[in-house]
Structure formats: structure tokens, C-alpha cells
Design an enzyme around this catalytic site. Structure first.
Site, short mmCIF file in Angstrom:
data_model
loop_
_atom_site.label_atom_id
_atom_site.label_comp_id
_atom_site.label_asym_id
_atom_site.label_seq_id
_atom_site.Cartn_x
_atom_site.Cartn_y
_atom_site.Cartn_z
N LYS A 138 0.15 9.30 -7.85
CA LYS A 138 -0.55 8.02 -7.91
C LYS A 138 -1.49 8.01 -9.11
O LYS A 138 -2.23 8.97 -9.35
CB LYS A 138 -1.34 7.82 -6.61
CG LYS A 138 -2.13 6.51 -6.54
CD LYS A 138 -2.88 6.43 -5.22
CE LYS A 138 -3.72 5.17 -5.11
NZ LYS A 138 -4.45 5.10 -3.82
N SER A 143 -3.85 0.95 -1.57
CA SER A 143 -3.70 1.01 -3.01
C SER A 143 -2.58 1.95 -3.47
O SER A 143 -2.26 1.99 -4.66
CB SER A 143 -5.03 1.45 -3.63
OG SER A 143 -5.39 2.76 -3.24
N SER A 152 -5.66 3.22 2.27
CA SER A 152 -4.71 3.12 1.15
C SER A 152 -3.53 4.07 1.20
O SER A 152 -2.62 3.96 0.37
CB SER A 152 -5.46 3.30 -0.18
OG SER A 152 -6.31 2.21 -0.41
#
Length: 494
Positions: A74, A150, A174
Site C-alpha cells: 500500500k 483506504s 481501512s
């Protein structure tokens, strides 16, 4: 190319590499081919690292549990030396990292091969993944819908079969939000379980932690076995866990006392498809022999939402100031997305006393919530209040974006505050995620388990929260649920 790539989880692929039935380079080439085929539809991978992945795969595989397995990182918090960590922001996207954080080093030691970095909203703020710098990430189950946020890029990539596992972070849900939206398993470990240093002390005042999104429960457990433990200076050291979470996955959880509730803690309404999935999961828990009671900790949705938002607003203002300082520029609203810059303006408008009051409130609320688990082993709720929303549905409206830009030039956070923008943001955001942020405040382990699909074929994750520092019970329960309702063969048709 490895034809059976999708038939194995990460541990399964690593075992094939160890037995020399397939090479790490074959796995990497297969993963690259899948990224090149599906990423134009999904926009999940925003920074390919294919050449370095090929070079690493050509070297002898190490001894880690995931040696030779392709992996995506990520593009938030995690620093890979020489590669920008964009944090979903156009300024950071141009600044290469000068070192690697401890968790990245532990992923490397576990043997994974970094294939690239994944899409994330700016500063990981929103429960959807639509940063201006890279454009929206799309859900492989329905490309008109969000994969959540996210960690949306990581979730979309794993669900699409690009890689069996990718990293994520969770400051308000997230990991769990995109796991639910994309039909994956997502565990948020206990606060302090995985290392956060050395480049930050703790993310989002301790609300945020990092781990992975996976297709199988055992991959998540094995990666936590490989990466857990404090690093130097950790502010929340936990007692050492001397057992194995991977082994725990295969052990029955026993008869648990599980509280269940589909009443939103922070939002107002829950969609019928989600209520139906919740009821189906309650029946499954009863069939498995657990004691199921309808109960939930009491949360003042208005006070909690505003306190949480106040802390995030202050964090966002600090993020933006640090970004500008690092890039060597002045703070300009044009360098940031309206959603994050608007919250940062509110962060500038809140006083130090308001921030302190918000933190005090949340700490006291956390104590009350943790007390609920003295008499319950696990709490089960849905993850999201609805099916994954359509791309753009949660974005600020054009007039709101224009207002934020204008207020940014005149330091008008006080006016946004007076207009009630904070209350509006809280209602809109927490309406979609009415449960997950609560357990970032308490620091408890929590997981999204892909047990249900809607009539139109969209995943609906169920949310399980354990006692503080008790990932073991959750992994044992998850292993039981995975065996009872296997989900790994459910795949989107891209």
C-alpha cells in the site's frame, strides 16, 4: 506463466517454490501478466516495480514462510527505499524514500517479493479510494463501485487475483472496509502488535496500524507470526505472544459468548442487504454452537463522531504542514484533495483545548467499551452499512470543493466550522462505516470475514471484534467460519 496461480493462497505458492515445483520468477511473471491485464480496468497498482521484482525473483529464495511470493505494498506509510511513498498526494509522489520502515523490513524477511505499490486516498483519509493524483480505484466485483478505502488498491488487486496478499493499514477501518467491499479476509491487529517506526511514533494518535489483506485466514495469521513484536521506542508494547496464530487457525474456538448487533454505533441506517447478511451470519454462529446474545457496547454517536473527527482534523493539518515542509513549498490548497484539505482547515480552526477534550472523551469512551468485553468473548456487527457505494458517491460536491479551495486561500477554516461542515462530514463518512472506527479508538483486534454475498453478487463482510490483545480467539473463530462457509472459490468475473 503458472496456470494454477489462482488455486493457491500465499502459503501454498511458497510451498511450491520450496519444493521447486514452480520458481519465484514464474510466479512473478504470472503476477505481472495479471496486473497488466486487469489493472487498466481497476487502477489498483499505481507504481509498478516489475524490474526490481524480476531481479529479486531470479535470486535464490530465502527461508521466510512466504519466500518467492509476489506481494503489493500500500502506497501509504510503508517506505521502500528509493521509491516514493505518495500517500495519495501529488507532492509526496515525487519524493523517493531514503530508508525503509521496520515493518517493510519484516515483510522482506518473510520472503515476499514487492511487485509494486497500490492506490490509496490522500493520507488514507476516506473509506473510498479516489485520489486526484492517481484517479479512482475500482471494485473488481463491479467496476462502477468503490473497493473501499483506504487500502482500496490492495484489496482490489488481491480480489482480482493479481497477488494472493497485499499490505494495508487501518486507522478507522481501512483494512476491514475494503476487505468487506472486495470479499477478502482482513484482520486489524491490536494496537502496537505490528511495528510503526522508525519514521513515525504512531499513526493517527495510535488509531492506525498495518497488516495485510488476504484470500485465506491462514495467510493473515502466518504473516502476523512473521511480523509482530515491538520495534525500538514503540509507545504501546504488548506482552510477547509465544504461540503461533497460524496454528491457532486450525484449532476449534470452543463455545464462545458472542454479542451480535446490527444497530449502527455511529451512523443512522443499515441497508436491507446488509441486515439479511447479518441475520444469515447469526444463524451460522448458532449452528456452530456458540452462545449468541443480542448486545453491544453503548456509544454516543454524536459525541464520539465529533471527537474522532476532531482528532483526525488535527492529524490532517499536521500531515499537510509536514508535506509542504518536506517538499520545500508553501501550503497551497491546489496541492491537496478537497476532502483532506477541507478537514485540515477544520483542524486549523479547532483549538488545542478542543483537541485535548476530544482525546479525553475518546479515552474514557474506550474504557467503557473495553468493559463490555469482560462478559463477551467477541462482538459481531456488519462492516459497512450498505453495499459498496458507486464511484464518486461520497466525494464532496462541486460547490463544496470550490468552497474549500477558496477558504484555503483565506485561512477560512473558522467559517467551515461555523457552517457546520464538521458535523456534515461526520454524518456522511460514519454513515457508511458506523462500526469500524470505534475499535481503532479502543485498539482492539477486529476482522472482516467474507461470509455473505448480496443477491446481485456483491460481497458483504461481517465484522468480529475480540478482546484487547486476543487475536488468537479471532483467528480460531475465523478458521472455523472459513471451514463452514468457504469463500476462496468466489471470484469476480473481470
Amino acid at each position: 506463466m503458472f496456470a494454477d496461480y489462482l488455486n493457491y493462497d500465499a502459503l501454498g505458492l511458497a510451498e511450491l517454490v520450496r519444493r521447486k515445483e514452480v520458481s519465484a520468477l514464474e510466479l512473478v511473471e504470472t503476477a505481472i501478466a495479471r496486473v497488466e491485464r486487469d489493472n487498466p480496468k481497476l487502477n489498483a497498482v499505481v507504481r509498478p516495480m516489475f524490474d526490481t521484482a524480476r531481479r529479486q525473483a531470479a535470486e535464490p529464495a530465502g527461508e521466510g514462510p512466504f519466500a518467492g511470493v509476489p506481494f503489493l505494498v500500500k502506497d501509504l506509510l510503508a517506505q521502500v527505499e528509493g521509491v516514493p511513498t505518495s500517500n495519495g498526494n501529488r507532492l509526496w509522489a515525487r519524493i523517493p524514500a531514503t530508508g525503509e520502515n521496520e515493518l517493510v523490513k519484516r515483510w522482506r524477511k518473510a520472503g515476499v517479493i514487492f511487485l509494486g505499490k497500490t492506490n490509496t486516498p490522500e493520507f488514507g483519509l476516506t473509506p473510498y479510494t479516489e485520489p486526484e493524483v492517481f484517479g479512482p480505484c475500482r471494485n473488481p466485483w463491479d467496476t462502477n463501485r468503490t473497493p473501499g478505502g483506504s487500502s482500496g488498491g490492495s484489496a482490489a488487486a488481491v480480489a482480482a487475483g493479481m497477488v494472493p496478499m497485499a499490505s494495508g493499514g487501518d486507522g478507522g477501518g481501512s483494512i476491514r472496509i475494503p476487505a468487506s467491499a472486495c470479499g477478502l479476509f482482513g484482520m486489524k491487529p491490536t494496537r502496537g502488535r505490528t511495528p510503526a517506526g522508525p519514521f513515525i511514533g504512531e499513526a493517527w494518535s495510535g488509531f492506525a496500524g498495518e497488516h495485510v489483506l488476504t484470500r485465506s485466514v491462514r495467510d493473515s495469521a502466518a504473516m502476523l507470526d512473521a511480523t509482530h513484536g515491538p520495534d525500538i521506542g514503540t509507545p504501546h508494547p504488548l506482552p510477547a505472544y509465544s504461540d503461533s496464530w497460524l496454528e491457532a487457525v486450525g484449532r476449534p474456538p470452543g463455545r464462545l459468548r458472542i454479542a451480535v448487533s446490527d444497530a449502527p454505533m455511529l451512523g443512522q441506517a443499515v441497508a436491507p442487504e446488509v441486515k439479511a447478511a447479518f441475520a444469515e451470519t447469526v444463524r451460522l454462529l448458532e449452528e456452530l454452537g456458540h452462545e449468541v446474545v443480542e448486545a453491544a457496547p453503548a456509544v454516543d454517536r454524536t459525541a464520539f463522531s465529533m471527537a474522532f473527527l476532531t482528532v483526525l482534523a488535527a492529524e490532517l493539518r499536521a500531515d499537510i504542514a509536514f508535506t509542504a515542509e518536506t517538499a520545500g513549498v508553501k501550503i497551497r490548497p491546489e496541492d491537496y484533495d478537497p476532502s483532506s484539505f477541507g478537514l485540515a482547515l477544520l483542524g486549523q480552526a479547532f483549538s488545542a483545548a478542543e483537541l485535548a477534550a476530544a482525546m479525553r472523551y475518546l479515552k474514557l469512551a474506550a474504557r467503557s467499551i473495553l468493559g463490555f468485553f469482560e462478559s463477551h468473548d467477541v462482538l459481531m456487527t456488519p462492516v459497512l452499512s450498505s453495499l459498496p457505494v458507486r464511484i464518486g458517491a461520497l466525494q464532496p460536491k462541486p460547490i463544496e470543493k470550490m468552497l474549500i479551495r477558496v477558504m484555503g486561500h483565506v485561512r477560512g477554516g473558522w467559517l467551515l466550522k461555523k457552517l457546520g461542515i464538521a458535523e456534515q462530514l461526520a454524518a456522511e463518512t460514519f454513515g457508511f462505516i458506523p462500526w469500524t472506527p470505534v475499535f481503532n479508538v479502543t485498539g482492539q483486534p477486529a476482522m472482516s470475514v467474507p461470509l455473505c454475498w448480496s443477491p446481485e453478487g456483491l460481497p458483504v463482510g461481517m465484522h468480529f471484534v475480540g478482546r484487547f490483545a486476543d487475536e488468537e480467539t479471532l483467528f480460531r473463530l475465523a478458521g472455523q467460519l472459513e471451514q463452514a462457509r468457504p469463500w476462496r472459490d468466489k471470484r469476480p468475473n473481470l
